[in-house]
Motif scaffolding. Sequence first.
Motif, PDB file in Angstrom:
ATOM      1  N   THR B  79       0.860  -1.178   0.000  1.00  0.00           N
ATOM      2  CA  THR B  79       0.000   0.000   0.000  1.00  0.00           C
ATOM      3  C   THR B  79       0.897   1.228   0.000  1.00  0.00           C
ATOM      4  O   THR B  79       1.797   1.323   0.831  1.00  0.00           O
ATOM      5  CB  THR B  79      -0.864   0.046   1.286  1.00  0.00           C
ATOM      6  N   PRO B  80       0.666   2.153  -0.914  1.00  0.00           N
ATOM      7  CA  PRO B  80       1.502   3.361  -0.893  1.00  0.00           C
ATOM      8  C   PRO B  80       1.300   4.126   0.414  1.00  0.00           C
ATOM      9  O   PRO B  80       0.216   4.067   1.004  1.00  0.00           O
ATOM     10  CB  PRO B  80       1.020   4.159  -2.106  1.00  0.00           C
ATOM     11  N   PRO B  81       2.324   4.832   0.884  1.00  0.00           N
ATOM     12  CA  PRO B  81       2.201   5.552   2.155  1.00  0.00           C
ATOM     13  C   PRO B  81       1.277   6.753   2.030  1.00  0.00           C
ATOM     14  O   PRO B  81       0.987   7.217   0.934  1.00  0.00           O
ATOM     15  CB  PRO B  81       3.639   6.001   2.432  1.00  0.00           C
ATOM     16  N   LYS B  82       0.832   7.243   3.194  1.00  0.00           N
ATOM     17  CA  LYS B  82       0.116   8.513   3.218  1.00  0.00           C
ATOM     18  C   LYS B  82       1.174   9.589   3.441  1.00  0.00           C
ATOM     19  O   LYS B  82       1.918   9.554   4.420  1.00  0.00           O
ATOM     20  CB  LYS B  82      -0.918   8.521   4.342  1.00  0.00           C
ATOM     21  N   VAL B  83       1.243  10.520   2.497  1.00  0.00           N
ATOM     22  CA  VAL B  83       2.344  11.482   2.496  1.00  0.00           C
ATOM     23  C   VAL B  83       1.824  12.892   2.739  1.00  0.00           C
ATOM     24  O   VAL B  83       0.891  13.338   2.078  1.00  0.00           O
ATOM     25  CB  VAL B  83       3.096  11.434   1.141  1.00  0.00           C
ATOM     26  N   GLY B  84       2.450  13.566   3.685  1.00  0.00           N
ATOM     27  CA  GLY B  84       2.156  14.986   3.889  1.00  0.00           C
ATOM     28  C   GLY B  84       3.277  15.804   3.276  1.00  0.00           C
ATOM     29  O   GLY B  84       4.406  15.348   3.165  1.00  0.00           O
ATOM     30  N   VAL B  85       2.941  17.021   2.869  1.00  0.00           N
ATOM     31  CA  VAL B  85       3.977  17.873   2.267  1.00  0.00           C
ATOM     32  C   VAL B  85       3.616  19.333   2.494  1.00  0.00           C
ATOM     33  O   VAL B  85       2.443  19.691   2.531  1.00  0.00           O
ATOM     34  CB  VAL B  85       4.145  17.557   0.756  1.00  0.00           C
ATOM     35  N   VAL B  86       4.644  20.154   2.681  1.00  0.00           N
ATOM     36  CA  VAL B  86       4.407  21.590   2.831  1.00  0.00           C
ATOM     37  C   VAL B  86       4.779  22.270   1.514  1.00  0.00           C
ATOM     38  O   VAL B  86       5.804  21.942   0.913  1.00  0.00           O
ATOM     39  CB  VAL B  86       5.190  22.176   4.026  1.00  0.00           C
ATOM     40  N   VAL B 111      -1.760  18.077   1.921  1.00  0.00           N
ATOM     41  CA  VAL B 111      -0.971  19.239   1.508  1.00  0.00           C
ATOM     42  C   VAL B 111      -1.182  20.404   2.477  1.00  0.00           C
ATOM     43  O   VAL B 111      -2.318  20.824   2.711  1.00  0.00           O
ATOM     44  CB  VAL B 111      -1.359  19.681   0.075  1.00  0.00           C
ATOM     45  N   ILE B 112      -0.074  20.907   3.035  1.00  0.00           N
ATOM     46  CA  ILE B 112      -0.144  22.130   3.837  1.00  0.00           C
ATOM     47  C   ILE B 112       0.427  23.268   2.992  1.00  0.00           C
ATOM     48  O   ILE B 112       1.594  23.230   2.591  1.00  0.00           O
ATOM     49  CB  ILE B 112       0.659  22.001   5.151  1.00  0.00           C
ATOM     50  N   GLY B 113      -0.416  24.238   2.695  1.00  0.00           N
ATOM     51  CA  GLY B 113       0.028  25.364   1.869  1.00  0.00           C
ATOM     52  C   GLY B 113       0.442  26.543   2.744  1.00  0.00           C
ATOM     53  O   GLY B 113      -0.209  26.829   3.743  1.00  0.00           O
TER      54      GLY B 113
END
Lengths: 340, 331
Positions: B79-86, B111-113
């Motif tokens: 299962t692909p990971p759950k990815v957060g990104v700024v 996504v954190i904008g």
Amino acid sequence: MLDVTLEKSKLQEFLKLLGQKRRLIAPVADRMGTIFSEVSDPSLVRLEGVNTNLSPKEVLFPQWEVLYTFNADQVNKAEPTVQETMLFGARPCDARAFELLDRVFTWDGINDPYYLPRREKTSVVSLACNVPGEACFCTSVGGSPAGEFGADVLTFDLGKKLLLRSLTERGEKLLKEASTLTEEATEADKQAVKQAVAEAEKRLEQVAIPEDLEALKGSFDAEIWEELGLKCLGCGVCAYACPTCHCFDITDETRKGAGRRVRSWDTCAFSLFTLHGSGHNPRTTQDARYRQRVLHKFLYCRENFDEAFCVGCGRCITNCPAGLDLRAVLERLVSLAKTA
Amino acid sequence: MKQVEDALRKEVAKLFEEKEVDIFVGHEAASLPLKTSACFVRSSEEVDRLVWNRSCAANLAAYLPQLFKRPPGLKGAWTPPKVGVVVKGCDSRSIVGLIKEKQIPRDRLFVIGIGCEGMIDRHKVARALGTAGLAEAKIDETAVQAIGTDGTEKQIDIAEALAASCQECQHRHAVLADLALNEASASPAEVSRYANVAEFEDKSPDERFEHLVTELSRCIRCYACREACPNCYCEECFAEETTPKWLGVTTDLPDVVFFHLGRAFHQAGRCVDCGACVAACPQGIDLRLLNQKINKDVEELFGAEASLSLEEAGVLCSFRMEDDQSFMTEP
């Protein structure tokens, strides 16, 4: 050993005089600081500042060169372009890198017929560093801001004048060729040199270098490579800017039944570097590729050439678009060895 | 900015605590001044590594596709990971592009904008400092104070020190975000866009050619521009294909020009002008000009800017009867 001094006001004349019989390559101003370039006008030569953005490796080992030309009937060895050359203003780290490249290109008694003629025709007049660059660590890897390896003449910048010290017979001849412009160095000059070197050495950062080869071997499967592999973008900046990286690719370029065999720089950071014709790639991830670069320099080269292939010039650090720092990686490897 | 950084750390810690993400991609301090490095945070304990400052120039979208690739050699289910990104505005547009081009899955992404006030071009600061190395840089609201390894000091106005892309940026806020920080502070740049392109277009063909030659002959084929670019995710780049072999391996002008023009055309309707290629180039080549020329053409011909929304198809992926066709010529 010959110690002479040259007034800086006479430097252009000095370069012009020596440049009559040979090609002059020296640092000139560039939008990225300074860069080595063939110089016909000595007034363009820049001694101030830190090391050039890219190394002078290309003078001896060009980014690409033709090894052979061929057609359906015959193969002809291409003769390397070789000219009598003076490389002026190379830093001691860069000169030392030549000494390391010599070992590769004469390894196991096989003399590279393209590299060596250039090396033989190139006089290296290096320039000791008074001020280190932002990522310099030469003294940590066995070098010095006034290191002598690989150079024919070592130059010291003493403000109003330069002290030039011959290190080889070729260097001595070179200095004698320009003896009308120089004066014998005084004791005071030599003292000034000693002081400048001591001050420059003091300004250089000490980085812990992994010395335990068995521990380095043990780091092969360490976790540290995973994050480094994620960070590493897989470009060739570090290797192409590096004065000791020497890996190359060989490509045949053909057109209408004729062609040429080209040797060009390559780097272990590229995913294609180890891709086999079968489609198999033994280094499938960037972790493995980044690890290769570090272990090649600090483990495999020590096994093969008794010396780490890093001269501490810091170019891989200043130029890395991913912000990777070899010094930090080395320190992590040292602490890894301690905990193992 | 410190406040934004604190808020970012707090929000990321919450994401881990609520198991919203397995890994979070952000920026961390690098060892040299005005540099940061992508970092991959894996737990709430690590969030203090995250920084937010004027040196977060890297486009983190470029680091995302690798996280969604099945690990080589792995057998069985994955299962692909759950990815957060700024992200900054530009990074968010790259993410939109990557989602539309099916390189990253929207449903595994948080996504954190952050409203972006522009990033500093390290090369510009180094250039202003002169020949010394950059030992230290102090940044306040109005200026960058650069200190050289030889002790020289130089003050550079912050507006001047910003990357060219940031100086002309029109999309400072994320166009796609699950959470937005620093919403109020950033407003679009008040400058004429495409000023560099207009200047280029005004030149004669010979002058334009000369300009390209001057710039591109600096290339050392390191591919840093390509690797730093989120749009350059091809498994095999045309520059390295061997069957057929499109271009040679040399730094001769034909090879170099072919690579850069090829890359620029592959960006048509996709480039978000994030400036990552410019920041990555060790030779300081003005790589932006070619991309901006094509961006300007795309905007003038099709009235579109790349990757502003998930809904709108890319200009080269759609056709409208009213599209400008004046560029078509009889064979």
